[in-house]
Design a protein around this motif. Structure first.
Motif, PDB file in Angstrom:
ATOM      1  N   ILE A   1       0.847  -1.194   0.000  1.00  0.00           N
ATOM      2  CA  ILE A   1       0.000   0.000   0.000  1.00  0.00           C
ATOM      3  C   ILE A   1       0.881   1.243   0.000  1.00  0.00           C
ATOM      4  O   ILE A   1       1.624   1.498   0.944  1.00  0.00           O
ATOM      5  CB  ILE A   1      -0.939   0.017   1.230  1.00  0.00           C
ATOM      6  CG1 ILE A   1      -1.864  -1.188   1.205  1.00  0.00           C
ATOM      7  CG2 ILE A   1      -1.741   1.309   1.276  1.00  0.00           C
ATOM      8  CD1 ILE A   1      -2.829  -1.230   0.039  1.00  0.00           C
ATOM      9  N   ARG A   2       0.809   1.986  -1.077  1.00  0.00           N
ATOM     10  CA  ARG A   2       1.553   3.245  -1.174  1.00  0.00           C
ATOM     11  C   ARG A   2       0.667   4.394  -0.678  1.00  0.00           C
ATOM     12  O   ARG A   2      -0.527   4.233  -0.458  1.00  0.00           O
ATOM     13  CB  ARG A   2       1.992   3.513  -2.614  1.00  0.00           C
ATOM     14  CG  ARG A   2       3.088   2.573  -3.117  1.00  0.00           C
ATOM     15  CD  ARG A   2       3.494   2.947  -4.524  1.00  0.00           C
ATOM     16  NE  ARG A   2       4.512   2.046  -5.049  1.00  0.00           N
ATOM     17  CZ  ARG A   2       5.807   2.261  -4.980  1.00  0.00           C
ATOM     18  NH1 ARG A   2       6.260   3.352  -4.384  1.00  0.00           N
ATOM     19  NH2 ARG A   2       6.678   1.401  -5.510  1.00  0.00           N
ATOM     20  N   GLY A   3       1.261   5.570  -0.549  1.00  0.00           N
ATOM     21  CA  GLY A   3       0.518   6.732  -0.055  1.00  0.00           C
ATOM     22  C   GLY A   3      -0.313   7.394  -1.126  1.00  0.00           C
ATOM     23  O   GLY A   3      -0.125   8.576  -1.438  1.00  0.00           O
ATOM     24  N   HIS A   4      -1.262   6.656  -1.705  1.00  0.00           N
ATOM     25  CA  HIS A   4      -2.144   7.245  -2.713  1.00  0.00           C
ATOM     26  C   HIS A   4      -3.429   7.731  -2.067  1.00  0.00           C
ATOM     27  O   HIS A   4      -3.567   8.901  -1.729  1.00  0.00           O
ATOM     28  CB  HIS A   4      -2.454   6.220  -3.815  1.00  0.00           C
ATOM     29  CG  HIS A   4      -1.251   5.715  -4.536  1.00  0.00           C
ATOM     30  ND1 HIS A   4      -0.277   6.545  -5.020  1.00  0.00           N
ATOM     31  CD2 HIS A   4      -0.854   4.451  -4.854  1.00  0.00           C
ATOM     32  CE1 HIS A   4       0.669   5.831  -5.616  1.00  0.00           C
ATOM     33  NE2 HIS A   4       0.343   4.548  -5.521  1.00  0.00           N
ATOM     34  N   HIS A   5      -4.392   6.820  -1.895  1.00  0.00           N
ATOM     35  CA  HIS A   5      -5.681   7.184  -1.311  1.00  0.00           C
ATOM     36  C   HIS A   5      -5.769   6.731   0.148  1.00  0.00           C
ATOM     37  O   HIS A   5      -6.233   7.476   0.998  1.00  0.00           O
ATOM     38  CB  HIS A   5      -6.816   6.555  -2.124  1.00  0.00           C
ATOM     39  CG  HIS A   5      -6.714   6.840  -3.592  1.00  0.00           C
ATOM     40  ND1 HIS A   5      -6.820   8.105  -4.123  1.00  0.00           N
ATOM     41  CD2 HIS A   5      -6.475   6.018  -4.651  1.00  0.00           C
ATOM     42  CE1 HIS A   5      -6.670   8.052  -5.434  1.00  0.00           C
ATOM     43  NE2 HIS A   5      -6.457   6.790  -5.777  1.00  0.00           N
TER      44      HIS A   5
END
Length: 349
Positions: free
Chosen positions: A53-57
């Motif tokens: 999980i990247r820092g997108h949403h």
């Protein structure tokens, strides 16, 4: 944070006049954690949801620790197959369940009645051990468990990865075409973690993942078939060595593959209603309270219940378009609650 006084004022403030604010120092990108092995990988769950999980949403689900492949629970795992002979009890059971919901309709608009080609028992001792450990943990936690055999359909090119490392909840990042692991497989989310230098663009809602970034399974084979992509050719390259066989391979129907899995749902939370908006739950990364995203709740969410999955009951035509489902489905957010048991190969006639 400006200074210590501002920090103390924030820490003392009550949220909605009732709850004390907790200041978390494990946010994504924390330099104190960067490069250190994630402690969740060695914890009782052997899994960190933030590994892909990247820092997108859903930035709050990201993890600033390192998740090197050699520290994942399935590092070095392998899988093998055992043929399930025709006219045996298990073969007949799988065939009957496959035909029960026929005819099938594919994502490209084609359809037909499934004809079973092969049933292969999947053997992966590492995944089997992780599943039993997770199953025992949930049983001790709740005093009971809900366990089912369910179908899972996906891109056939991703099956070797899934059968080796398990069915992981999807990332919130797109696969890059140049990525050697995830590129060129026709996937909408990457198979890689946040350490991949290729897969960096955010995965946005595109009429997908209605109930969050989890693993979707169904009790009807027809439903899972809709998500099967890029089926294999029925005649392999080796068997098409002669011109006659090569010509036959062009006219033979493609062979689809689905997984039949044993799933430990633990204490699932029932969703029976319509979403408020089509993308209301798309960025959910864990089993959490969905009450603000659906129009009605059959049961009340409670932290004491410790829900481990969603059970979305099909509305059989009463659902609003794009806001509900016709057939039931199950969404799991922990990979070791799912054990792939069989790879089921079939063609459509």
């Amino acid at each position: 944070m400006g200074d210590r006084r501002e920090f103390d004022a924030l820490r003392a403030r009550l949220y909605h006049g009732e709850f004390r604010i907790s200041v978390d120092d494990q946010q994504p990108g924390n330099p104190r954690c960067r490069g250190k092995r994630c402690p969740r990988l060695t914890g009782p769950g052997h899994y960190c949801r933030g590994w892909n999980i990247r820092g997108h949403h859903a930035w709050q689900f990201g993890c600033s620790f390192a998740h090197p492949p050699e520290h994942h629970a399935t590092y070095g795992a392998s899988h093998s197959f055992e043929d399930v002979p025709p006219r045996t009890a298990k073969y007949d059971e799988v065939e009957g369940d496959l035909l029960r919901s026929a005819p099938f309709f594919s994502a490209d608009g084609s359809g037909g009645y499934p004809k079973l080609v092969a049933v292969k028992r999947v053997r992966n001792t590492v995944l089997e051990g992780l599943y039993e450990e997770r199953r025992g943990f949930l049983h001790d936690r709740h005093g009971f468990i809900v366990e089912k055999e369910l179908w899972h359909g996906t891109n056939c090119n991703a099956l070797p990865e899934l059968l080796t490392h398990g069915l992981h909840p999807p990332s919130n990042t797109q696969p890059a075409a140049a990525c050697p692991r995830s590129g060129g497989k026709g996937l909408c989310t990457t198979l890689c973690g946040t350490d991949c230098d290729f897969c960096c663009l955010p995965h946005d809602w595109s009429k997908c993942h209605m109930y969050g970034l989890g693993v979707y399974l169904a009790d009807m084979a027809q439903k899972s078939h809709r998500y099967v992509r890029q089926p294999a050719k029925s005649v392999s390259i080796d068997s098409a060595a002669t011109p006659a066989r090569a010509a036959a391979s062009h006219t033979s129907p493609p062979v689809y593959s689905m997984l039949r899995c044993r799933v430990c749902l633990g204490s699932p939370f029932l969703i029976e209603g319509n979403l408020l908006t089509p993308q209301a739950m798309h960025d959910v990364c864990w089993c959490q309270d969905p009450s603000e995203a659906i129009d009605s709740c059959v049961e009340e969410w409670g932290l004491a219940h410790g829900h481990d999955a969603y059970y979305v009951r099909g509305l059989a035509g009463a659902q609003k378009a794009g806001l509900g489902v016709y057939n039931s489905e199950y969404i799991v957010f922990q990979p070791y609650q799912i054990l792939p048991l069989y790879r089921v190969d079939y063609v459509l006639q």
